[in-house]
Design an enzyme around this catalytic site. Structure first.
Site, mmCIF file in Angstrom:
data_model
loop_
_atom_site.group_PDB
_atom_site.id
_atom_site.type_symbol
_atom_site.label_atom_id
_atom_site.label_comp_id
_atom_site.label_asym_id
_atom_site.label_seq_id
_atom_site.Cartn_x
_atom_site.Cartn_y
_atom_site.Cartn_z
ATOM 1 N N GLU A 95 0.478 3.713 1.703
ATOM 2 C CA GLU A 95 1.847 4.669 3.481
ATOM 3 C C GLU A 95 2.347 3.487 3.461
ATOM 4 O O GLU A 95 3.286 4.216 4.535
ATOM 5 C CB GLU A 95 0.175 4.072 4.318
ATOM 6 C CG GLU A 95 -1.293 5.155 3.538
ATOM 7 C CD GLU A 95 -1.964 4.333 2.695
ATOM 8 O OE1 GLU A 95 -3.785 4.721 3.338
ATOM 9 O OE2 GLU A 95 -1.861 3.278 1.946
ATOM 10 N N CYS B 230 -6.028 1.491 5.395
ATOM 11 C CA CYS B 230 -7.178 0.698 5.480
ATOM 12 C C CYS B 230 -6.032 0.202 7.055
ATOM 13 O O CYS B 230 -5.789 0.859 7.344
ATOM 14 C CB CYS B 230 -6.656 -0.690 4.634
ATOM 15 S SG CYS B 230 -5.033 -0.977 5.043
ATOM 16 N N HIS C 61 0.829 -1.371 0.235
ATOM 17 C CA HIS C 61 0.235 0.132 0.540
ATOM 18 C C HIS C 61 1.110 1.465 0.141
ATOM 19 O O HIS C 61 1.674 1.246 0.432
ATOM 20 C CB HIS C 61 -0.818 0.250 0.730
ATOM 21 C CG HIS C 61 -2.466 -0.695 1.198
ATOM 22 N ND1 HIS C 61 -3.017 -1.274 1.787
ATOM 23 C CD2 HIS C 61 -2.518 -2.379 0.350
ATOM 24 C CE1 HIS C 61 -4.209 -2.042 1.256
ATOM 25 N NE2 HIS C 61 -3.245 -2.417 0.475
ATOM 26 N N CYS D 174 -2.694 -0.307 7.854
ATOM 27 C CA CYS D 174 -1.835 0.808 7.031
ATOM 28 C C CYS D 174 -1.923 1.426 8.035
ATOM 29 O O CYS D 174 -1.225 2.152 8.562
ATOM 30 C CB CYS D 174 -2.273 1.443 6.510
ATOM 31 S SG CYS D 174 -1.561 0.964 4.444
#
Length: 155
Positions: free
Chosen positions: A70, A96, A68, A99
């Site tokens: 992040e 999410c 991801h 994260c």
């Protein structure tokens, strides 16, 4: 009209999202410390792996490969200042749960995002963990996720 710093950082996250090769969702993130961008990330396969190519993507319906945005931004910034400093993350999409945990663990103070993901429980968890959460609308309004009020955070 001159864009605000928040709008500028969000536009940087949106620019990094364009580097994503994931056809399911293109996400970008930047980390800002004391008004300086110190890291960036976008979602995609780990470095050195082949990029996903549309219908040939092995994770077309449920991706297990992608990192991801992040997390990529956090990994690209192995140092982050101690808690209490002005450490912000700007994301094109809300984080999410995984994260969100990493954001909290690394001491990121505030999260600004443009588009809420369909599941927003991670935003509630971030707020309970002491992280300030804001949504930035396309028109540039900043909305405190907790109160749903339009605010003008100092950046």
């Amino acid at each position: 009209m001159r864009p605000t710093r928040i709008q500028t950082y969000m536009e940087c996250a949106q620019a990094w999202a364009k580097r994503s090769t994931c056809h399911r969702l293109n996400v970008g993130a930047v980390i800002v410390v004391d008004r300086t961008i110190v890291s960036h990330g976008y979602n995609g396969v780990p470095s050195g792996h082949e990029h996903c190519l549309g219908n040939a993507c092995p994770g077309k319906f449920e991706c297990k490969e992608t990192i991801h945005a992040e997390v990529n931004a956090i990994l690209r910034c192995p140092w982050l200042p101690e808690r209490g400093r002005n450490v912000d993350m700007y994301c094109t999409d809300s984080p999410c749960p995984d994260c969100a945990k990493r954001i909290h663990e690394r001491g990121i103070h505030r999260v600004f995002f443009a588009t809420p993901y369909r599941i927003t429980t991670s935003l509630d968890w971030l707020m309970l963990s002491g992280v300030e959460v804001y949504r930035v609308t396309p028109a540039g309004y900043v909305i405190d996720w907790k109160t749903r009020d339009v605010v003008e955070p100092v950046v």
